[in-house]
Motif scaffolding. Sequence first.
Motif, PDB file in Angstrom:
ATOM      1  N   ALA A   1       0.824  -1.212   0.000  1.00 37.82           N
ATOM      2  CA  ALA A   1       0.000   0.000   0.000  1.00 37.82           C
ATOM      3  C   ALA A   1       0.860   1.265   0.000  1.00 37.82           C
ATOM      4  N   ALA A   2       2.047   1.173   0.588  1.00 36.58           N
ATOM      5  CA  ALA A   2       2.933   2.341   0.629  1.00 36.58           C
ATOM      6  C   ALA A   2       3.546   2.631  -0.737  1.00 36.58           C
ATOM      7  N   PHE A   3       3.973   1.587  -1.448  1.00 35.22           N
ATOM      8  CA  PHE A   3       4.736   1.779  -2.683  1.00 35.22           C
ATOM      9  C   PHE A   3       3.931   1.544  -3.956  1.00 35.22           C
ATOM     10  N   TYR A   4       2.746   0.937  -3.813  1.00 34.04           N
ATOM     11  CA  TYR A   4       1.880   0.703  -4.979  1.00 34.04           C
ATOM     12  C   TYR A   4       0.448   1.151  -4.667  1.00 34.04           C
ATOM     13  N   PRO A   5       0.273   2.387  -4.204  1.00 30.02           N
ATOM     14  CA  PRO A   5      -1.071   2.841  -3.795  1.00 30.02           C
ATOM     15  C   PRO A   5      -2.048   2.909  -4.955  1.00 30.02           C
ATOM     16  N   GLN A   6      -1.542   2.910  -6.172  1.00 33.53           N
ATOM     17  CA  GLN A   6      -2.438   2.991  -7.333  1.00 33.53           C
ATOM     18  C   GLN A   6      -3.336   1.770  -7.442  1.00 33.53           C
ATOM     19  N   TYR A   7      -3.010   0.699  -6.724  1.00 34.30           N
ATOM     20  CA  TYR A   7      -3.822  -0.515  -6.786  1.00 34.30           C
ATOM     21  C   TYR A   7      -4.807  -0.638  -5.623  1.00 34.30           C
ATOM     22  N   ILE A   8      -4.687   0.248  -4.624  1.00 38.67           N
ATOM     23  CA  ILE A   8      -5.425   0.059  -3.378  1.00 38.67           C
ATOM     24  C   ILE A   8      -6.380   1.220  -3.134  1.00 38.67           C
ATOM     25  N   ASP A   9      -7.657   0.893  -2.943  1.00 37.67           N
ATOM     26  CA  ASP A   9      -8.641   1.904  -2.566  1.00 37.67           C
ATOM     27  C   ASP A   9      -8.584   2.139  -1.061  1.00 37.67           C
ATOM     28  N   LYS A  10      -8.747   1.058  -0.299  1.00 30.89           N
ATOM     29  CA  LYS A  10      -8.618   1.122   1.151  1.00 30.89           C
ATOM     30  C   LYS A  10      -7.914  -0.144   1.624  1.00 30.89           C
ATOM     31  N   LEU A  11      -7.280  -0.032   2.788  1.00 28.23           N
ATOM     32  CA  LEU A  11      -6.505  -1.129   3.352  1.00 28.23           C
ATOM     33  C   LEU A  11      -7.080  -1.528   4.706  1.00 28.23           C
ATOM     34  N   VAL A  12      -7.228  -2.831   4.936  1.00 30.75           N
ATOM     35  CA  VAL A  12      -7.656  -3.360   6.225  1.00 30.75           C
ATOM     36  C   VAL A  12      -6.596  -4.347   6.694  1.00 30.75           C
ATOM     37  N   ILE A  13      -6.079  -4.116   7.886  1.00 33.95           N
ATOM     38  CA  ILE A  13      -5.025  -4.955   8.459  1.00 33.95           C
ATOM     39  C   ILE A  13      -5.539  -5.622   9.725  1.00 33.95           C
ATOM     40  N   LEU A  14      -5.345  -6.932   9.816  1.00 34.32           N
ATOM     41  CA  LEU A  14      -5.692  -7.693  11.009  1.00 34.32           C
ATOM     42  C   LEU A  14      -4.412  -8.254  11.616  1.00 34.32           C
ATOM     43  N   ASN A  15      -4.078  -7.799  12.786  1.00 35.55           N
ATOM     44  CA  ASN A  15      -2.937  -8.305  13.554  1.00 35.55           C
ATOM     45  C   ASN A  15      -1.719  -8.603  12.688  1.00 35.55           C
ATOM     46  N   ALA A  16      -1.261  -7.555  12.060  1.00 36.58           N
ATOM     47  CA  ALA A  16       0.022  -7.586  11.352  1.00 36.58           C
ATOM     48  C   ALA A  16       0.706  -6.261  11.657  1.00 36.58           C
ATOM     49  N   ALA A  17       1.809  -6.327  12.353  1.00 34.53           N
ATOM     50  CA  ALA A  17       2.472  -5.095  12.788  1.00 34.53           C
ATOM     51  C   ALA A  17       3.032  -4.331  11.599  1.00 34.53           C
ATOM     52  N   HIS A  18       2.873  -3.017  11.642  1.00 30.90           N
ATOM     53  CA  HIS A  18       3.489  -2.162  10.632  1.00 30.90           C
ATOM     54  C   HIS A  18       5.002  -2.327  10.725  1.00 30.90           C
ATOM     55  N   PRO A  19       5.704  -2.452   9.604  1.00 33.10           N
ATOM     56  CA  PRO A  19       7.146  -2.735   9.658  1.00 33.10           C
ATOM     57  C   PRO A  19       7.965  -1.682  10.403  1.00 33.10           C
ATOM     58  N   SER A  20       7.520  -0.436  10.378  1.00 37.41           N
ATOM     59  CA  SER A  20       8.275   0.605  11.077  1.00 37.41           C
ATOM     60  C   SER A  20       8.093   0.496  12.588  1.00 37.41           C
ATOM     61  N   THR A  21       6.850   0.362  13.044  1.00 34.17           N
ATOM     62  CA  THR A  21       6.634   0.257  14.489  1.00 34.17           C
ATOM     63  C   THR A  21       7.118  -1.082  15.025  1.00 34.17           C
ATOM     64  N   PHE A  22       7.034  -2.135  14.213  1.00 35.34           N
ATOM     65  CA  PHE A  22       7.533  -3.435  14.653  1.00 35.34           C
ATOM     66  C   PHE A  22       9.041  -3.374  14.879  1.00 35.34           C
ATOM     67  N   THR A  23       9.768  -2.772  13.953  1.00 34.97           N
ATOM     68  CA  THR A  23      11.217  -2.656  14.119  1.00 34.97           C
ATOM     69  C   THR A  23      11.530  -1.793  15.341  1.00 34.97           C
ATOM     70  N   ARG A  24      10.775  -0.732  15.523  1.00 32.72           N
ATOM     71  CA  ARG A  24      10.957   0.117  16.710  1.00 32.72           C
ATOM     72  C   ARG A  24      10.797  -0.688  17.991  1.00 32.72           C
ATOM     73  N   GLU A  25       9.743  -1.520  18.035  1.00 31.02           N
ATOM     74  CA  GLU A  25       9.507  -2.311  19.233  1.00 31.02           C
ATOM     75  C   GLU A  25      10.562  -3.406  19.401  1.00 31.02           C
ATOM     76  N   MET A  26      11.048  -3.969  18.298  1.00 30.49           N
ATOM     77  CA  MET A  26      12.121  -4.950  18.397  1.00 30.49           C
ATOM     78  C   MET A  26      13.371  -4.326  19.005  1.00 30.49           C
ATOM     79  N   ILE A  27      13.617  -3.083  18.673  1.00 36.96           N
ATOM     80  CA  ILE A  27      14.787  -2.394  19.202  1.00 36.96           C
ATOM     81  C   ILE A  27      14.613  -2.036  20.672  1.00 36.96           C
ATOM     82  N   ASN A  28      13.426  -1.554  21.024  1.00 40.84           N
ATOM     83  CA  ASN A  28      13.228  -0.924  22.328  1.00 40.84           C
ATOM     84  C   ASN A  28      12.436  -1.742  23.337  1.00 40.84           C
ATOM     85  N   ASN A  29      11.761  -2.785  22.900  1.00 42.00           N
ATOM     86  CA  ASN A  29      10.819  -3.476  23.780  1.00 42.00           C
ATOM     87  C   ASN A  29      11.251  -4.931  23.983  1.00 42.00           C
TER      88      ASN A  29
END
Length: 308
Positions: free
Chosen positions: A121-149
């Motif tokens: 959805a970040a790099f190919y938004p032309q294909y996506i109208d709306k996005l629904v995520i079920l229990n899949a961590a965003h890669p940026s916040t997941f990496t942040r939590e891996m570092i700090n948590n």
Amino acid sequence: MQTMPLKSHYIDIEGVNIHYVSDEPCANENTNTVATLVFLHGFPEYWQAWQHQLNYFSNNYRVIAPDLPGYNLSDKPNDVNFYQVPHLIAFISKFIAAVSQNQKVFLVAHDWGGAIAWPLAAFYPQYIDKLVILNAAHPSTFTREMINNPLQRSKSDYIHQLIDLNAKDLLQQNNYQYLCEKMTFSDGSSVLNDKNKTLYINVWQQTGVINGMLQYYRAMPQLASKNEKNSNEQVKQVTEMKIPNIRVHVPTLILWGEQDEAFVVENLDDLEQYVPNCTIKRFQDASHWLMHEKSTEINYAIEGFIYA
């Protein structure tokens, strides 16, 4: 409610045969006028993971649920580089463009499907109208939590088992006991009732499926914290991890079971920094498998978001 029948299809994407199920529009129906929902499953499932959602939405939408590469009836490329996230998101974007007839879709994703859907959805938004995520961590916040948590690092420690040289044996032993036990709700009950357990085991028994599923973990960009007993060079010290800048601007709904054994709820903190147009709906008593244990609520939440 009478549901539309689902039929199996195959499509060749860059020489890789992908299996998917879809409802069949009426012969006189212009599919370009019918909104399409695409569902991406995670580990260790297959298209069947979305059965409740497919039944519900097939009355008013085109619904499409593939087996991800490596899973079930889809091809299982041997090259681990195929499963690196940059390649996967480009590959799945081509699948979506092909099956949606170049119309934007509502993309719904869980677990590894979500790990693909976020950057897609970040790099190919032309294909996506709306996005629904079920229990899949965003890669940026997941990496942040891996570092700090430390708790997130602890929750992710199971990944070491899945990149171990003996991982295939672990998953196959005792009639796939490891996989069956992983698919447990927060209340101790399981995704796998007797009927579903038979279906899933039949899928896992197919040639190449276990190896195909494990390829995703072998190609992960950010693996679990350093385990001194594991010398795998892919495992990084937290000080070596860099937070990726993955920004999603399509409208996004996050449905989150707070009893997730793989992700800490802090993955949702400050998510708006990366996904400014997002809505978060939490399910305090749900687990990682919330689309199974909260299927009605999930269907209503997705439908409300689509119509909003």
